[in-house]
Design a protein around this motif. Structure first.
Motif, PDB file in Angstrom:
ATOM      1  N   GLY A  85       0.827  -1.203   0.000  1.00 33.02           N
ATOM      2  CA  GLY A  85       0.000   0.000   0.000  1.00 33.02           C
ATOM      3  C   GLY A  85       0.862   1.254   0.000  1.00 33.02           C
ATOM      4  N   VAL A  86       0.739   2.021  -1.052  1.00 32.72           N
ATOM      5  CA  VAL A  86       1.513   3.265  -1.140  1.00 32.72           C
ATOM      6  C   VAL A  86       0.571   4.397  -0.740  1.00 32.72           C
ATOM      7  N   MET A  87       0.584   4.724   0.533  1.00 35.20           N
ATOM      8  CA  MET A  87      -0.342   5.741   1.042  1.00 35.20           C
ATOM      9  C   MET A  87       0.420   6.953   1.552  1.00 35.20           C
ATOM     10  N   GLY A  88       1.267   7.462   0.705  1.00 34.90           N
ATOM     11  CA  GLY A  88       2.089   8.619   1.033  1.00 34.90           C
ATOM     12  C   GLY A  88       3.386   8.503   0.254  1.00 34.90           C
ATOM     13  N   LEU A  89       3.823   9.630  -0.259  1.00 38.50           N
ATOM     14  CA  LEU A  89       5.043   9.629  -1.070  1.00 38.50           C
ATOM     15  C   LEU A  89       6.045  10.610  -0.478  1.00 38.50           C
ATOM     16  N   PRO A  90       7.342  10.451  -0.771  1.00 38.58           N
ATOM     17  CA  PRO A  90       7.920   9.335  -1.530  1.00 38.58           C
ATOM     18  C   PRO A  90       8.034   8.089  -0.671  1.00 38.58           C
ATOM     19  N   ILE A  91       8.160   6.961  -1.347  1.00 40.48           N
ATOM     20  CA  ILE A  91       8.477   5.715  -0.648  1.00 40.48           C
ATOM     21  C   ILE A  91       9.427   4.916  -1.549  1.00 40.48           C
ATOM     22  N   THR A  92      10.499   4.441  -0.945  1.00 38.95           N
ATOM     23  CA  THR A  92      11.548   3.757  -1.708  1.00 38.95           C
ATOM     24  C   THR A  92      11.882   2.425  -1.047  1.00 38.95           C
ATOM     25  N   PHE A  93      12.073   1.407  -1.878  1.00 41.74           N
ATOM     26  CA  PHE A  93      12.412   0.076  -1.373  1.00 41.74           C
ATOM     27  C   PHE A  93      13.816  -0.285  -1.849  1.00 41.74           C
ATOM     28  N   LEU A  94      14.623  -0.771  -0.929  1.00 44.27           N
ATOM     29  CA  LEU A  94      15.969  -1.252  -1.268  1.00 44.27           C
ATOM     30  C   LEU A  94      15.876  -2.765  -1.446  1.00 44.27           C
ATOM     31  N   ILE A  95      16.154  -3.213  -2.668  1.00 43.00           N
ATOM     32  CA  ILE A  95      16.026  -4.643  -3.005  1.00 43.00           C
ATOM     33  C   ILE A  95      17.419  -5.202  -3.266  1.00 43.00           C
ATOM     34  N   ASP A  96      17.753  -6.289  -2.610  1.00 44.88           N
ATOM     35  CA  ASP A  96      19.116  -6.827  -2.759  1.00 44.88           C
ATOM     36  C   ASP A  96      19.253  -7.681  -4.022  1.00 44.88           C
ATOM     37  N   SER A  97      20.438  -8.228  -4.227  1.00 43.96           N
ATOM     38  CA  SER A  97      20.709  -8.942  -5.473  1.00 43.96           C
ATOM     39  C   SER A  97      19.913 -10.246  -5.588  1.00 43.96           C
ATOM     40  N   HIS A  98      19.342 -10.710  -4.489  1.00 44.37           N
ATOM     41  CA  HIS A  98      18.503 -11.917  -4.529  1.00 44.37           C
ATOM     42  C   HIS A  98      17.021 -11.579  -4.688  1.00 44.37           C
ATOM     43  N   GLY A  99      16.748 -10.309  -4.826  1.00 40.69           N
ATOM     44  CA  GLY A  99      15.360  -9.900  -5.023  1.00 40.69           C
ATOM     45  C   GLY A  99      14.586  -9.755  -3.726  1.00 40.69           C
ATOM     46  N   LYS A 100      15.303  -9.591  -2.616  1.00 39.23           N
ATOM     47  CA  LYS A 100      14.633  -9.459  -1.314  1.00 39.23           C
ATOM     48  C   LYS A 100      14.641  -7.992  -0.862  1.00 39.23           C
ATOM     49  N   VAL A 101      13.526  -7.557  -0.299  1.00 40.97           N
ATOM     50  CA  VAL A 101      13.442  -6.165   0.169  1.00 40.97           C
ATOM     51  C   VAL A 101      14.201  -6.038   1.493  1.00 40.97           C
ATOM     52  N   GLN A 102      15.261  -5.253   1.456  1.00 42.04           N
ATOM     53  CA  GLN A 102      16.112  -5.099   2.642  1.00 42.04           C
ATOM     54  C   GLN A 102      15.730  -3.899   3.496  1.00 42.04           C
ATOM     55  N   ALA A 103      15.162  -2.911   2.864  1.00 41.27           N
ATOM     56  CA  ALA A 103      14.791  -1.709   3.624  1.00 41.27           C
ATOM     57  C   ALA A 103      13.682  -0.962   2.903  1.00 41.27           C
ATOM     58  N   GLN A 104      12.985  -0.143   3.679  1.00 45.41           N
ATOM     59  CA  GLN A 104      11.891   0.666   3.133  1.00 45.41           C
ATOM     60  C   GLN A 104      12.030   2.063   3.715  1.00 45.41           C
ATOM     61  N   TYR A 105      11.987   3.066   2.874  1.00 43.69           N
ATOM     62  CA  TYR A 105      12.155   4.444   3.346  1.00 43.69           C
ATOM     63  C   TYR A 105      10.909   5.228   2.966  1.00 43.69           C
ATOM     64  N   GLN A 106      10.222   5.746   3.944  1.00 42.99           N
ATOM     65  CA  GLN A 106       8.974   6.462   3.678  1.00 42.99           C
ATOM     66  C   GLN A 106       9.105   7.924   4.078  1.00 42.99           C
ATOM     67  N   GLY A 107       8.597   8.792   3.214  1.00 44.71           N
ATOM     68  CA  GLY A 107       8.599  10.217   3.528  1.00 44.71           C
ATOM     69  C   GLY A 107       9.961  10.846   3.295  1.00 44.71           C
ATOM     70  N   GLU A 108      10.133  12.015   3.895  1.00 40.46           N
ATOM     71  CA  GLU A 108      11.401  12.731   3.733  1.00 40.46           C
ATOM     72  C   GLU A 108      12.469  11.988   4.522  1.00 40.46           C
ATOM     73  N   THR A 109      13.308  11.286   3.803  1.00 42.27           N
ATOM     74  CA  THR A 109      14.317  10.459   4.464  1.00 42.27           C
ATOM     75  C   THR A 109      15.687  11.095   4.288  1.00 42.27           C
ATOM     76  N   ASN A 110      16.552  10.838   5.239  1.00 43.21           N
ATOM     77  CA  ASN A 110      17.930  11.299   5.127  1.00 43.21           C
ATOM     78  C   ASN A 110      18.617  10.492   4.017  1.00 43.21           C
ATOM     79  N   LEU A 111      18.895  11.138   2.909  1.00 40.65           N
ATOM     80  CA  LEU A 111      19.446  10.418   1.751  1.00 40.65           C
ATOM     81  C   LEU A 111      20.834   9.849   2.041  1.00 40.65           C
ATOM     82  N   ASN A 112      21.574  10.530   2.907  1.00 39.38           N
ATOM     83  CA  ASN A 112      22.907  10.008   3.258  1.00 39.38           C
ATOM     84  C   ASN A 112      22.796   8.634   3.919  1.00 39.38           C
ATOM     85  N   SER A 113      21.759   8.467   4.731  1.00 39.45           N
ATOM     86  CA  SER A 113      21.624   7.179   5.417  1.00 39.45           C
ATOM     87  C   SER A 113      21.215   6.083   4.433  1.00 39.45           C
TER      88      SER A 113
END
Lengths: 176, 168
Positions: free
Chosen positions: A137-165
């Motif tokens: 459910g994408v109920m607010g933007l931005p939202i970004t998913f970090l997907i690893d080389s095996h196709g697994k979601v490793q992290a999810q970043y919602q809203g104004e996120t610290n891009l450095n992190s």
């Protein structure tokens, strides 16, 4: 002497039970709604045609580190992130990073125009509620998913996120 | 040297606050220079803002007349999740959306209770609520509240377990 429960009290007790049952049911339903996160699960696959009319199959990016970014033209924080994504694609693309944009705009014309204006150097597909639901459910933007080389979601970043992190999180996953 | 529980927890609280503030400062720095769109939520009077908890109580109450709830964000986000009973009336940031809003409310009494909400993005960056509120104000509506969703609809409504409906 009768020990029976007075009728009004019995009715009240039944009413309380019914209300409690309904309340528990509603809460269970809501809990399941909130528990549809894809974090640490296989990234839901999808095949779409990107804004350059090329076929995009998420599965084809296995072996790469993917940042799947949901955005829209009316989302100011999304637009602030994008130049950084362009820089990352340039810098880390040769080491296996692939950014993929998913526009949640209602029509593609506005998305197309912004993609050109910002000179995005990564593929962008149009999203819809089906794709959004598959990612919890994408109920607010931005939202970004970090997907690893095996196709697994490793992290999810919602809203104004610290891009450095975000950068610090995906860098160790890239090829040296 | 003796370490009391109060001293340790006090130190932890200071460290936590410092970490929180520095992360906030870092985030604000990366978005520095970003312009606030015209008709932003900053133009909405505080008295016209309603918190999610208050709206939930209002909806759960037995009051005779429920407010008319209008979502003024994107249609796709409405389809992703919206407050049950609310209607989609177009994006407040678009002329076509404002026209759709006007058409929906034009025949209503000006005292009708109306709740506007969006939740597309963080409150102070939402491009839709400010213009939608201004439109209703200009039309003479006197009982309009705007739902305060600090981050977005998902974080401040759906994830709290408040009722959500999907579909267009």
């Amino acid at each position: 002497m009768s020990m029976g429960i007075p009728q009004p009290a019995l009715r009240n007790s039944t009413l309380v039970r019914v209300i409690l049952f309904l309340w528990l049911g509603v809460n269970a339903a809501l809990a399941s709604f909130a528990a549809t996160s894809v974090l640490h699960k296989a990234a839901p696959e999808f095949v779409r045609t990107d804004l350059n009319h090329r076929r995009l199959d998420l599965r084809a990016y296995r072996g790469k580190i993917v940042l799947l970014n949901f955005w829209a033209t009316w989302c100011a924080p999304c637009q602030l992130e994008m130049p950084r994504f362009v820089a990352w694609q340039n810098q880390y693309g040769p080491r296996g990073l692939q950014i993929i944009g998913v526009s949640m705009d209602d029509d593609s014309a506005a998305a197309n125009s912004l993609v050109k204006k910002l000179k995005l150097n990564y593929p962008v597909v149009m999203g819809d509620e089906k794709l959004g639901h598959s990612y919890g459910g994408v109920m607010g933007l931005p939202i970004t998913f970090l997907i690893d080389s095996h196709g697994k979601v490793q992290a999810q970043y919602q809203g104004e996120t610290n891009l450095n992190s975000i950068e610090e999180q995906f860098k160790p996953l890239l090829r040296p | 040297m003796k370490f009391s529980f109060a001293r340790i927890s006090g130190t932890l609280a200071v460290l936590f606050t410092f970490a929180l503030l520095s992360s906030k400062v870092q985030m604000q720095a990366q978005f520095a220079g970003a312009s606030v769109p015209n008709g932003s939520t900053l133009t909405i009077p505080v008295a016209q803002i309603i918190q999610p908890e208050a709206l939930l109580h209002l909806l759960q109450g037995t009051g005779a007349e429920k407010p008319l709830m209008l979502q003024v964000g994107s249609h796709m986000m409405y389809a992703e999740g919206h407050i049950p009973g609310s209607e989609y009336v177009g994006q407040g940031s678009q002329p076509a959306g404002l026209q759709q809003l006007q058409n929906r409310v034009s025949s209503l009494p000006r005292k009708r209770a109306i709740i506007l909400y969006c939740g597309c993005c963080p409150w102070n960056r939402c491009p839709n609520l400010g213009p939608a509120f201004a439109k209703l104000h200009d039309m003479g509506f006197t009982n309009v509240k705007v739902l305060y969703l600090a981050d977005n609809f998902g974080t401040n409504w759906a994830n709290k377990g408040y009722p959500v409906e999907q579909g267009r």
